[in-house]
Write a protein that holds these residues in place. Structure first.
Motif, mmCIF file in Angstrom:
data_model
loop_
_atom_site.group_PDB
_atom_site.id
_atom_site.type_symbol
_atom_site.label_atom_id
_atom_site.label_comp_id
_atom_site.label_asym_id
_atom_site.label_seq_id
_atom_site.Cartn_x
_atom_site.Cartn_y
_atom_site.Cartn_z
ATOM 1 N N VAL A 149 -3.470 0.016 -3.224
ATOM 2 C CA VAL A 149 -3.753 -0.851 -2.055
ATOM 3 C C VAL A 149 -4.210 -2.064 -2.850
ATOM 4 C CG1 VAL A 149 -6.105 -0.238 -2.041
ATOM 5 C CG2 VAL A 149 -5.081 -0.896 0.083
ATOM 6 N N LYS A 150 -3.708 -3.282 -1.884
ATOM 7 C CA LYS A 150 -4.104 -4.665 -2.312
ATOM 8 C C LYS A 150 -5.136 -5.051 -1.405
ATOM 9 C CE LYS A 150 0.658 -5.839 -3.618
ATOM 10 N NZ LYS A 150 1.693 -7.076 -3.575
ATOM 11 N N LEU A 151 -6.122 -5.551 -1.975
ATOM 12 C CA LEU A 151 -7.404 -6.114 -1.428
ATOM 13 C C LEU A 151 -7.069 -7.672 -1.027
ATOM 14 C CD1 LEU A 151 -10.204 -4.986 -4.006
ATOM 15 C CD2 LEU A 151 -9.309 -3.873 -1.761
ATOM 16 N N LYS A 152 -7.616 -8.058 0.087
ATOM 17 C CA LYS A 152 -7.439 -9.193 0.712
ATOM 18 C C LYS A 152 -8.470 -10.050 0.356
ATOM 19 C CE LYS A 152 -5.758 -9.856 4.866
ATOM 20 N NZ LYS A 152 -5.727 -9.954 6.184
ATOM 21 N N ALA A 209 0.798 -1.144 0.001
ATOM 22 C CA ALA A 209 0.056 0.072 0.049
ATOM 23 C C ALA A 209 0.989 1.419 0.034
ATOM 24 C CB ALA A 209 -0.762 -0.011 1.255
ATOM 25 N N VAL A 234 -9.010 -4.758 3.338
ATOM 26 C CA VAL A 234 -7.666 -4.760 3.398
ATOM 27 C C VAL A 234 -7.067 -4.980 4.631
ATOM 28 C CG1 VAL A 234 -7.845 -2.809 1.510
ATOM 29 C CG2 VAL A 234 -7.901 -2.255 3.881
ATOM 30 N N ASP A 252 -2.949 -1.368 6.202
ATOM 31 C CA ASP A 252 -3.427 -0.752 4.849
ATOM 32 C C ASP A 252 -4.520 0.313 5.231
ATOM 33 O OD1 ASP A 252 -1.117 -1.884 3.810
ATOM 34 O OD2 ASP A 252 -2.277 -3.324 2.468
ATOM 35 N N MET A 263 -6.854 -0.413 -7.011
ATOM 36 C CA MET A 263 -7.225 -1.464 -5.908
ATOM 37 C C MET A 263 -6.509 -2.508 -7.054
ATOM 38 S SD MET A 263 -10.997 -0.815 -4.713
ATOM 39 C CE MET A 263 -11.618 -0.843 -6.226
#
Length: 594
Positions: free
Chosen positions: A218-221, A165, A242, A246, A267
């Motif tokens: 940002v990386k989505l989980k 992020a 997230v 983050d 994203m």
């Protein structure tokens, strides 16, 4: 069968197929003709099984005007938009389970459409597997999102994909700043990388002092819902998907940049590195023109154009491209790029052959290129060179350097507009870092000087490439690291001892200038020869080829007679128009090499 007196034969055949499929077994008699829509010739209504939400729906099947070229219209009432996989606001999307559209004969179109419909129903009826349905939604999730809001007019480039992020600095492409707001904006987590990209593209030094932090990566989980939220609820929609760390970073950026009229949230969907990206263009107030502010190198010093602390007013999806090597070469699964990632190739001679090879290798992923050539680009070069009209009058190496660095922004290019002998006198260590040297000058003095160096043992491989007149035949002598000398295969003035074509007066065309001439040929033939050299280069850089090789490209040899010459090379198998021969070097100048 329904009355089809007003329909054509194709629709009649389609109706017959539809009735044969749906008016069977327990469904017999359920297919009923209904009122056709304005674009339809005839239409039917068919009740569907209760779906997983307990709702009974009906299917409208319309035969459009232009059937079967125009496929069936399939509408569900009430609409299953955002409830069934592959359902849109306009109807059912039959591309979901196959990439290609529904085409063919009337019978084929009807049967293929119904089969695809059954696949959609299998995920949507009562008792359907919820995990399979959710996975299908996830595979198409960006398609659902993008249909819920408009598209931003601004093009966005992400310079380097962050690993975590990150806030993203913004810089507008000042070459194309126009009142419509169509100019591109560049985003990067690294100010230095942003400046380097600007210098490559604009051809001048760009000092970035105080840019706006106009974006966030940002990386989505996990996957947020299909239904896109109202702008004021955007942050609460994303944060549960997230990491906690983050989420704090994103919340801080969202708050501190709320006074920007326009900003971007990128994203990365859940999955492995390099997962798909979805970009949102967030506006602080409704702007009917979609006009965004210009992001300069000192934009952060300007007075905010919106009121800080207010929630977003409107959200668009935004086009995004990533300036990153992993993204550029994600579709090349051959593994050939591995040998090019850190390789350094020196190109001596950047004419129509050498320029094409350099361009092909750069596009293949070559990281470091050094260009050496003393010539300028002239109008007579236009017909078969990779350079274009704006490059006329410029040194070839300088123009090609600019082109390669602009078109391949992860490659590093150095240029010397001089002869190789002079370049080595001024910079004796010029070749020491090279993994491969490619010479295509057709100048024997330069070529012989390289073989003389090579004969003393070098850490770089060498490929000498050239075209015979009219580009029907091209050759390359390739040697790996070590002491190799190809001079014995040429006469004292540089004529190859194993040529495959003969031409009146050698085929070389003299020009009315001291010592100047050219080898005739067209762009198509030159590209074939260049591709042979490029492929050989990739194989040497990847360690696939480890010995010395003689490569020959032969293309349309019968055309030699048409051009006034004679083909004396090996006979090709019947029906062969173009081929590449690969073998060891001839052992002496008396061997015919056939």
């Amino acid at each position: 069968m329904a009355d089809i007196t007003d329909t054509d034969d194709a629709v009649a055949e389609g109706i017959a197929s539809l009735e044969a499929i749906l008016n069977t077994g327990h469904a017999a008699g359920l297919l009923q003709q209904t009122k056709a829509r304005s674009d339809e010739t005839v239409a039917y209504r068919f009740p569907l099984p209760t779906d997983y939400l307990g709702i009974e729906r009906a299917l409208h099947i319309g035969f459009p005007k232009g059937f079967p070229s125009a496929g069936l219209n399939l509408y569900v009432d009430p609409s299953p938009w955002l409830v069934w996989p592959h359902a849109t606001k306009a109807g059912l999307c039959l591309h979901g389970f196959k990439e290609e559209p529904v085409t063919g004969s009337p019978d084929t179109v009807v049967r293929d459409s119904i089969n695809r419909l059954k696949r959609i129903l299998s995920l949507s009826i009562q008792g359907a597997n919820a995990d399979e349905r959710n996975l299908e939604f996830q595979n198409e999730i960006t398609s659902y999102w993008i249909r819920q809001h408009g598209r931003s007019v601004r093009n966005v480039l992400l310079v380097g994909r962050p690993e975590s992020a990150s806030e993203l600095f913004a810089l507008s492409d000042s070459r194309y700043i126009v009142p419509s707001g169509l100019e591109s904006v560049w985003l990067s987590s690294d100010i230095k990388a942003l400046g380097c990209h600007a210098r490559r593209i604009m051809g001048r030094q760009v000092t970035i002092c105080s840019p706006h932090v106009g974006g966030f990566f940002v990386k989505l989980k996990s996957y947020p819902g299909l239904r896109f939220p109202a702008p004021a609820e955007l942050l609460s929609w994303i944060l549960p998907h997230v990491s906690e760390e983050d989420a704090n970073k994103l919340s801080t950026w969202f708050s501190t940049t709320s006074a920007l009229i326009s900003r971007w949230l990128i994203m990365e969907l859940p999955g492995k590195a390099g997962a798909p990206l979805y970009t949102l263009n967030i506006f602080a107030r409704v702007d009917t023109s979609h006009r965004s502010p210009i992001f300069g190198s000192r934009s952060a010093h300007r007075k905010p154009l919106a009121i800080a602390g207010q929630p977003p007013a409107i959200i668009y999806s935004s086009r995004l491209n990533v300036i990153d090597r992993a993204d550029f070469y994600a579709r090349d699964l051959s593994g050939s790029i591995r040998g090019l990632e850190d390789a350094h190739v020196v190109f001596i001679g950047l004419g129509s052959l050498g320029g094409t090879v350099a361009s092909q290798l750069a596009r293949s992923g070559l990281k470091h290129l050094t260009l050496i050539d003393p010539d300028t680009f002239e109008s007579a070069n236009m017909g078969r060179h990779v350079l274009g009209m704006d490059d006329l009058g410029k040194f070839k190496v300088n123009a090609l350097k600019t082109k390669l660095m602009r078109d391949h922004p992860t490659s590093e290019v150095t240029a010397f507009n001089t002869y190789v002998q002079f370049a080595l006198e001024n910079k004796p260590d010029l070749l020491q870092s090279a993994d491969l040297v490619i010479i295509t000058t057709a100048d024997w003095e330069s070529e012989a000087s390289l073989w003389e160096l090579k004969a003393n043992g070098q850490s770089w491989a060498l490929i000498q490439g050239w075209s015979e007149p009219h580009t029907l035949v091209g050759h390359a002598l390739a040697s790996p690291q070590g002491d190799y000398d190809g001079r014995h295969l040429f006469s004292d003035n540089g004529d190859f001892s194993h040529k495959y074509t003969e031409w009146p007066e050698g085929g070389v065309v003299p020009l009315p200038a001291c010592g100047e001439s050219f080898i005739p040929g067209n762009a198509a033939g030159m590209n074939i020869i260049a591709t042979m050299i490029t492929q050989a280069s990739i194989q040497y850089l990847n360690g696939i080829k480890k010995g010395s090789l003689w490569l020959t490209s032969i293309n349309c040899p019968a055309d030699a007679q048409v051009q006034g010459g004679t083909y004396i090379g090996p006979d090709l198998p019947a029906g062969t128009i173009q081929t590449v021969l690969e073998r060891v070097w001839p052992e002496s100048k008396h061997e015919d090499g056939k």
